[in-house]
Each structure stands twice: as structure tokens, then as C-alpha cells.
Scaffold this motif. Sequence first.
Motif, short mmCIF file in Angstrom:
data_model
loop_
_atom_site.label_atom_id
_atom_site.label_comp_id
_atom_site.label_asym_id
_atom_site.label_seq_id
_atom_site.Cartn_x
_atom_site.Cartn_y
_atom_site.Cartn_z
N THR A 76 -9.91 8.46 -1.53
CA THR A 76 -9.99 7.21 -0.78
C THR A 76 -11.26 7.25 0.06
O THR A 76 -12.14 8.07 -0.20
CB THR A 76 -8.71 6.97 0.06
OG1 THR A 76 -8.80 5.68 0.66
CG2 THR A 76 -8.55 8.02 1.16
N GLU B 54 -11.26 2.80 5.02
CA GLU B 54 -10.07 2.04 4.62
C GLU B 54 -9.27 1.58 5.83
O GLU B 54 -9.42 2.09 6.95
CB GLU B 54 -9.17 2.92 3.74
CG GLU B 54 -9.77 3.25 2.39
CD GLU B 54 -9.95 2.04 1.49
OE1 GLU B 54 -8.97 1.32 1.28
OE2 GLU B 54 -11.06 1.84 1.00
N ILE C 82 0.84 -1.20 0.00
CA ILE C 82 0.00 0.00 0.00
C ILE C 82 0.88 1.25 0.00
O ILE C 82 0.66 2.20 -0.76
CB ILE C 82 -0.93 -0.01 1.24
CG1 ILE C 82 -2.01 -1.09 1.06
CG2 ILE C 82 -1.56 1.36 1.47
CD1 ILE C 82 -2.77 -1.44 2.34
N ASP D 13 -7.08 -2.38 -2.30
CA ASP D 13 -6.52 -3.23 -1.26
C ASP D 13 -7.39 -4.48 -1.23
O ASP D 13 -8.50 -4.46 -0.72
CB ASP D 13 -6.56 -2.45 0.07
CG ASP D 13 -6.22 -3.33 1.27
OD1 ASP D 13 -5.90 -4.53 1.07
OD2 ASP D 13 -6.29 -2.82 2.40
N VAL E 295 -3.74 2.50 4.60
CA VAL E 295 -4.09 3.46 3.54
C VAL E 295 -4.29 4.85 4.14
O VAL E 295 -3.74 5.83 3.64
CB VAL E 295 -5.38 3.01 2.80
CG1 VAL E 295 -5.93 4.12 1.92
CG2 VAL E 295 -5.09 1.76 1.96
N LEU F 15 0.69 3.91 -3.12
CA LEU F 15 0.21 5.28 -2.94
C LEU F 15 1.34 6.31 -3.06
O LEU F 15 1.23 7.29 -3.79
CB LEU F 15 -0.50 5.42 -1.58
CG LEU F 15 -2.00 5.09 -1.60
CD1 LEU F 15 -2.28 3.68 -2.09
CD2 LEU F 15 -2.63 5.29 -0.23
N ALA G 242 -8.01 5.09 -4.35
CA ALA G 242 -7.60 3.94 -3.54
C ALA G 242 -8.78 3.49 -2.68
O ALA G 242 -9.16 4.17 -1.72
CB ALA G 242 -6.41 4.30 -2.64
#
Lengths: 405, 144
Positions: free
Chosen positions: A97, A101, A77, A178, A105, A81, A147
Amino acid sequence: MKLPIYLDYQATTPVDARVLEAMLPYFSEQFGNAASRSHAFGWKAEESVEHAREQIAAAIGASSKEIIFTSGSTEAINLALKGVAEMYASKGKHLVTSLAEHKAVLDTCKHLEKLGCEVTYLKPDKTARIAPEQVRAAIRPDTVLVALMWANNEVGTLNPIREIGAVCRELGTLFFTDATQAVGKVPVDVEADHVDLLCLSAHKIYGPKGVGALYVRRKNPRVRLAAQMDGGGHERGMRSGTLNVPGIVGLGKACELARTELVAESARCRELRDHLQQRIERELGFVELNGHPSERLPGNLNLSFHFVEGESLIMGISDVAVSSGSACTSASLEPSHVLRAMDVGEDLAHSSIRFGIGRFTTREEVDYAADALVKAVRRLREMSPLYELAQEGVDLKNIQWQGGH
Amino acid sequence: MAYSDKVLDHYNHPRNVGALDKARADVGTGVVGAPECGDVMKLQIQVEGDRIVDAKFKTFGCGSAIASSSLATEWLKGKTLEQAEGIRNTEIVAELSLPPVKIHCSVLAEDAIKAAIADFKRKQGEDRATAHPAEAQRTWEQNT
């Protein structure tokens, strides 16, 4: 039946005997460095690593050249990112995002904000889902990455990944997901699902801890990443460091089993989960399901028990290993940020229990857990002042509590 | 997290769980905490003269919160009001070997003791001043 019973498969899983068997030769006999080009030890290690790459790629519909090995999902991750934000900085500095999360993240996003990026945190609905239209509305010309997780680790909710992927593709924004909890549990196909980057972890799918992978799309579009670990230029320069060959072999075998056994295993876990849920709901009142009723991981059940605090409930079922969204089980004393983002009341967040069912869970274990849980909830309600008030017909929402902190 | 044997003992065999009639003039009720914070303690004392003759509790909270209130009721019985007011949360921490993250449970128990005593004293005062003891016994206020 052996006690304690493990019902926390979203936290981690035991290594499957077949995975362990595949790994063992790579500790002492086949110990070569996969980067050694000058002798058979290195060649054998490299061959095994490439075989594992094929196994992993096959599990997610990718090509083996698109797999980068990491130490696990957290590292993958961070690489995805930070690597995208750095590489595409000239295009823009905006990421999208969600509040539900994983911390890996969220904390990476916070780090990027400190470096000058702007992050939009989408709010999930009450079931923890993000709608494709929310993503569409959040994407701007300077958005470099979306994300969003495939499956939520706490409440098991599945995001509509294919639809979100299609929106990102249409608007020309890279899409990272993810998939730590999703791989091996639900079908994953990076082509059909329009995914550009994806992370997975071995220890969630009956492989060893300390190894994972990042899928990085090579064409349509070709994704470029700025390396976050500098060194010998391993993994096409994206992640330097000597490869963890036994771990990678284990991850490969775990992915092969996850792919070939997915349908049967998911059906079995779902049936056990439904059985557990039905028993609890039949035998106890005042139980709330957290997450989506149908769009969820087959082996996940997250319930809140009114009038009972989660940690005390976990103590009451001490030979059943589960986890809680209660503050008291975390170091931070904050209740679960996921339940909070879903607008589950703070009181119910404190009362939540996550049951994780997996490959080695039996019906006998599920029944034992249900018995223990029902007994503990009843006992704790008998000593709960909130239950007493509710029995008296007092609406707890109308009480002004004193001495809260 | 590992619990001390004493916390486990109080959790598994809580002393004095239950309720006293909160309408009675010789019963003081203290309710502290909030569901949003993950713990609510209700502690009640019954007083004869200036001595606590009975104590009951009900607690919504973690194992340490349950143990703290259970221990508090055990300590309260037989004490005078003055002695009871002297109970400190640090004594509960020491007795139960509570770790730092659980100190707030002991603070809540001390608060509950004080609230129950205050409620009892308030009732006694009201009894002398007016003749309507039954209503307004709650230490919490209900919004209607």
C-alpha cells in the motif's frame, strides 16, 4: 448568496434533490426487506436493490453481480483487505500500500500486521503519486494484494491506476483501489483499468451517508473474500445484514447522476477551481500548491500559505467552510500524514488549506471565498513573527527554534 | 471546535500587535515555539525602572495561541517584572476558557513572558558589564 459557503466537498456532499426524491418512498411505503421472498413487499425492495446494483455497476464498468453493498467505504476497505488477506493466506501474507492512503486503509493494514501479515508502505513522490515501477518492485511471490487509492482525499492527486493495474495483472497480484473520491469525478472502468476490487461511498457523490459498495471481480480472475460480518448470508455471503434499501436506492441514483453528468460537472468544477487558484496566487505571494499540478481531482485545491497557521486562517474565513492539514484541527495534534509522506515541510503542513468545489458551488461563492481568504492571510501575516523575519531577509531554515514541542 | 467568546474577541481584535525595537536596551524580546510545531510566539516588553510600560506581540499559531499572547500583552502592561514573572498559564486557560487540547498555547505564552523578561535582564547585566548593547539581542540563535 447564502452564508456560510460550503467548500469542503471532499469531506462530504449534500444529498442531491433527485437522489432524495428517489429514496423517499422506501422509508414508509416501500419498506419491505429485500430478503423477504414470500410477499410483494420483499419483491419490490429486491427489485429496487437490483436496479441500484445496475446503476452502480454502470458507473464503474462492472457487472451488477460484482457489487456488494456496505455501510460505506471504510467498511468496504475493511472487507476487501481483511477478506483477501484471510482468504489467500495460504498463498502469502504480504500486502502493498502507500503512506498517503486514507486511515481506513492504513489502520486496517496495521491490524493485519498484528495478525502476522507483512505490509510494504510505498512512499509517494512530492505530488503524492505512486509510480507503477514502485509497485512492480514491491510485489513478491507471496504478495496477495496491492491497495492504492485512485484519488487522494486531501491533495486530490490521481494515481496512475491503469498502469498500476496492468502491473498487478501481469504479476498475478490482486489490485484493490479506494475510489471514494474518484467515482463521479474522473472516468472509472474496472475492465480497462485492471481493477479487481474497488470501493465507493454514496455521501461523496451527492447520496446519503451510511451506504457504500465494494466491487468484487467475478472473472479473470474471480476474487474470493472471507466475510467479515457473519449472519444471514446476504450479498452472496460476503456481507450479512439486512440491506439498507433507501440508502442503496439513493446510492444507485447518485451513481447514475455521477455517470451521466461526469463530463460536464468535472469541466465546471475544474474551471471554478482554476479560477480560485489563479485569484489566490495572483493576489498573494508565498503560496504553495500541494499535490500534482495537473493529475488531480477537478474540484480539489490544496494550498499552503507561508507564515500563516491553518487553523487561525480557517477562523479568519469563518463563513467559508474548508478544512486544514494543520494538527490543530485534528484530535491527534499531528499534522496531516499525507503531507508528511509527500515531504511537505511540517511548517507548511500546518499552513495548508483544502478547498473542495462541487456540484452546487457557484462562481460568486468562489469569488467570495477568494476575497475572504486573501484578506485573512494578509491580516495574519501582519501579526506573524515568521513573516516579519522573512521580510527582514532571515532564512527561517537557519533558525534554531527554542521551546518547540 | 467551538471557540470561547474571549478567544474570538482576541482573535478578531488582537491587542498590542506589533514590534518594539529589539536593539534597545530597555526592550526584552522572547521568541518561543517552532514553525514545525505550528506555533511561534514573539513577545516584547519595554521596561522603565522595574515596571513594564509597553508590550507587543506577533504570533504564528492557531486562534488560541493568538488569543493567549494577545491576553498576555494586555496583562503585562503596568506590571512590575516580579508581578509579570508570576503570571501562570493556568490563569490564561481560565480567562480564555481554553479546552485541554489548547493548554499548550497558554504554556507557550507563559514561556514567552519568561523569555522576554530573561532577555531584558540579560541585556541589563550586559549593559553594566560591557559597552556593546546592540548585537546579540535575539533570544534565538542564528546558524550561519
